[in-house]
Motif scaffolding. Structure first.
Motif, PDB file in Angstrom:
ATOM      1  N   UNK A  55       0.593  -1.218  -0.162  1.00 24.02           N
ATOM      2  CA  UNK A  55       0.055  -0.141   0.034  1.00 24.02           C
ATOM      3  C   UNK A  55       0.914   1.168   0.188  1.00 24.02           C
ATOM      4  N   UNK A  56       2.248   1.231   0.283  1.00 25.12           N
ATOM      5  CA  UNK A  56       3.296   2.400   0.507  1.00 25.12           C
ATOM      6  C   UNK A  56       4.220   1.987  -0.568  1.00 25.12           C
ATOM      7  N   UNK A  57       4.048   1.470  -1.551  1.00 26.43           N
ATOM      8  CA  UNK A  57       5.032   1.180  -2.426  1.00 26.43           C
ATOM      9  C   UNK A  57       5.271   2.293  -3.400  1.00 26.43           C
ATOM     10  N   UNK A  58       4.500   3.237  -3.345  1.00 29.69           N
ATOM     11  CA  UNK A  58       4.696   4.518  -3.923  1.00 29.69           C
ATOM     12  C   UNK A  58       5.869   5.413  -3.279  1.00 29.69           C
ATOM     13  N   UNK A  59       5.968   4.933  -2.233  1.00 28.74           N
ATOM     14  CA  UNK A  59       7.429   5.807  -1.320  1.00 28.74           C
ATOM     15  C   UNK A  59       8.487   5.423  -2.413  1.00 28.74           C
ATOM     16  N   UNK A  60       8.392   4.431  -3.197  1.00 30.81           N
ATOM     17  CA  UNK A  60       9.599   4.338  -4.089  1.00 30.81           C
ATOM     18  C   UNK A  60      10.032   5.687  -4.925  1.00 30.81           C
ATOM     19  N   UNK A  61       8.757   6.458  -5.128  1.00 32.57           N
ATOM     20  CA  UNK A  61       9.189   7.699  -5.682  1.00 32.57           C
ATOM     21  C   UNK A  61       9.950   8.556  -4.987  1.00 32.57           C
ATOM     22  N   UNK A  62       9.667   8.653  -3.689  1.00 36.67           N
ATOM     23  CA  UNK A  62      10.363   9.451  -2.767  1.00 36.67           C
ATOM     24  C   UNK A  62      11.641   8.948  -2.701  1.00 36.67           C
ATOM     25  N   UNK A  63      11.946   7.759  -2.837  1.00 36.67           N
ATOM     26  CA  UNK A  63      13.381   7.095  -2.687  1.00 36.67           C
ATOM     27  C   UNK A  63      14.155   7.724  -3.887  1.00 36.67           C
ATOM     28  N   UNK A  64      13.386   7.362  -5.022  1.00 43.92           N
ATOM     29  CA  UNK A  64      14.193   7.628  -6.355  1.00 43.92           C
ATOM     30  C   UNK A  64      14.604   9.419  -6.168  1.00 43.92           C
ATOM     31  N   UNK A  65      13.941  10.232  -5.796  1.00 45.19           N
ATOM     32  CA  UNK A  65      14.190  11.695  -5.712  1.00 45.19           C
ATOM     33  C   UNK A  65      15.653  11.899  -4.939  1.00 45.19           C
ATOM     34  N   UNK A  66      15.501  11.202  -3.696  1.00 46.46           N
ATOM     35  CA  UNK A  66      16.616  11.187  -2.720  1.00 46.46           C
ATOM     36  C   UNK A  66      17.903  10.617  -3.374  1.00 46.46           C
ATOM     37  N   UNK A  67      17.697   9.669  -3.982  1.00 48.99           N
ATOM     38  CA  UNK A  67      19.042   8.710  -4.706  1.00 48.99           C
ATOM     39  C   UNK A  67      19.224   9.630  -5.838  1.00 48.99           C
ATOM     40  N   UNK A 260      15.175   9.262   6.063  1.00 48.13           N
ATOM     41  CA  UNK A 260      15.271   7.899   6.204  1.00 48.13           C
ATOM     42  C   UNK A 260      16.220   7.579   5.126  1.00 48.13           C
ATOM     43  N   UNK A 261      15.566   7.777   4.045  1.00 50.53           N
ATOM     44  CA  UNK A 261      16.160   7.064   2.892  1.00 50.53           C
ATOM     45  C   UNK A 261      17.490   7.815   2.578  1.00 50.53           C
ATOM     46  N   UNK A 262      17.946   9.058   2.601  1.00 51.48           N
ATOM     47  CA  UNK A 262      19.073   9.419   2.849  1.00 51.48           C
ATOM     48  C   UNK A 262      19.925   8.655   3.569  1.00 51.48           C
ATOM     49  N   UNK A 263      19.560   8.481   4.732  1.00 51.91           N
ATOM     50  CA  UNK A 263      20.584   7.541   5.752  1.00 51.91           C
ATOM     51  C   UNK A 263      20.857   6.109   5.189  1.00 51.91           C
ATOM     52  N   UNK A 264      19.791   5.596   4.643  1.00 48.22           N
ATOM     53  CA  UNK A 264      19.932   4.218   4.243  1.00 48.22           C
ATOM     54  C   UNK A 264      20.951   4.167   2.694  1.00 48.22           C
ATOM     55  N   UNK A 265      20.687   5.357   1.995  1.00 44.12           N
ATOM     56  CA  UNK A 265      21.682   5.454   0.792  1.00 44.12           C
ATOM     57  C   UNK A 265      23.008   5.386   1.262  1.00 44.12           C
ATOM     58  N   UNK A 266      23.120   6.623   2.117  1.00 47.04           N
ATOM     59  CA  UNK A 266      24.597   6.727   2.517  1.00 47.04           C
ATOM     60  C   UNK A 266      25.303   5.481   3.268  1.00 47.04           C
ATOM     61  N   UNK A 267      24.605   5.084   4.277  1.00 47.24           N
ATOM     62  CA  UNK A 267      25.117   3.502   4.764  1.00 47.24           C
ATOM     63  C   UNK A 267      25.359   2.742   3.798  1.00 47.24           C
TER      64      UNK A 267
END
Length: 368
Positions: A55-67, A260-267
């Motif tokens: 149901x929140x798979x659309x957060x993939x878009x938020x992740x794309x922008x951070x990435x 949260x996504x920024x931390x995941x990507x940097x980590x």
């Protein structure tokens, strides 16, 4: 020549598989989100499948922008303040964004024009066609390839970042004003109500800033601390998701998701740099490389494969979960095939043709 930055060997690295793999996971999350919605329609199964997980798979878009913010800083951080690098930057962004998109949107528009597609529409004004081709939003119409609305944000970010290359000071001023406008507007319109104002001043654009900050956190932070950011980011993501599930509005949590996504990507980048990431898993790398094709074409393939599965159900019983998994896997596989047969050859062709044959190939990165 390789240089050390904050303990990480950055300049000698041509790719980060962790970024590609995470991009693949984000693309699959978006596919799963849209498939769950599609199968609730009466013409398909008329029921929710795996909704609790998608149901929140659309957060993939938020992740794309951070990435994207992270990747642009990774690929072009050395170009800041060097106007002589502007042509190379614009060429690389053009090649990465437009040729594949134009091919897919062209094929899609032809198929719709000859009668395929039950809900798809073609641009019907000159302004709509200009927006479709240029990825510059002129009004609030829905793009022929619906997910292309996110590319409008990418295009805006690329153009603003170009100012950094022309002049570090001018780029900083323009980017700061842009981010300030996005922070002050804080408006989240419905999908069909995006206008130029709400697009270019959307809080989602702040995700690019978070990505850039994540990059500089990776390159300048203490290795042991940055590696821990991956686990911290996952924990923060779970906590934020729980808050939203408990009733808190997404608009109040959007920036927290980005952090949260920024931390995941940097980590993840830090773990890979230290040899602690499964960077040689071929299937994940392929899906990551194919994420752009998967993302752009998944709506069309979901509809096509769902129709095929509905035809099969007329002759044999297909459990709903098997129906879902078959369509999901088929859609991802089709995107990977298009990447191998269309996207990769096309990108290489344009790189060879437009990149000056000397400057461009020397600085390209897989993660770009």
């Amino acid at each position: 020549m390789d240089t050390q930055t904050g303990g990480w060997l950055v300049r000698g690295q041509t790719q980060l598989c962790s970024l590609q793999q995470s991009r693949g996971f984000a693309a699959m999350a978006v596919v799963a989100f849209h498939l769950t919605i599609m199968l609730t329609l009466p013409r398909y199964l008329g029921q929710e499948i795996f909704a609790d997980f998608t149901r929140r798979g659309n957060l993939g878009v938020d992740f794309f922008f951070v990435l994207s913010g992270f990747i642009i800083a990774f690929a072009h951080g050395r170009d800041i303040g060097r106007p002589d690098r502007l042509r190379n930057y614009l060429m690389r962004r053009f090649v990465r964004l437009f040729p594949v998109y134009w091919v897919y949107v062209g094929i899609f528009c032809v198929l719709v024009a000859i009668g395929f597609g039950t809900a798809a529409t073609l641009p019907d004004t000159a302004g709509h066609w200009i927006s479709t081709v240029s990825l510059i939003r002129l009004d609030n119409f829905v793009f022929p390839i619906a997910p292309a609305w996110t590319l409008v944000h990418e295009m805006a970010f690329y153009l603003v970042f170009a100012l950094f290359i022309v002049s570090r000071r001018s780029g900083m001023a323009a980017f700061a004003l842009w981010m300030l406008g996005c922070l002050l507007l804080r408006e989240y319109p419905d999908y069909a109500d995006w206008t130029p104002r709400t697009t270019y001043l959307s809080p989602l654009n702040l995700n690019f800033l978070v990505g850039i900050l994540a990059f500089y956190g990776w390159t300048h932070g203490r290795p042991i601390v940055v590696k821990c950011a991956f686990v911290v980011g996952l924990a923060l993501l779970i906590a934020i998701y729980a808050l939203e599930a408990g009733g808190m509005l997404y608009s109040r949590l959007q920036i927290a998701y980005a952090v949260a996504f920024g931390l995941i990507i940097a980590g993840a980048a830090a773990l890979e740099s230290d040899g602690q990431w499964p960077s040689k898993v071929r299937l994940l790398n392929l899906i990551g490389d194919a994420s752009y094709s998967i993302y752009l074409t998944h709506i069309a393939f979901l509809g096509l494969l769902a129709k095929i599965m509905m035809g099969l159900t007329a002759h044999m019983p297909v459990p709903p979960k098997l129906f879902y998994i078959s369509v999901f896997v088929g859609t991802v596989a089709c995107g990977c095939i298009l990447h191998l047969l269309v996207e990769r050859p096309l990108v290489e062709f344009f790189r060879n043709r437009l990149a000056g044959r000397s400057e461009f190939p020397l600085v390209q990165q897989k993660a770009s």
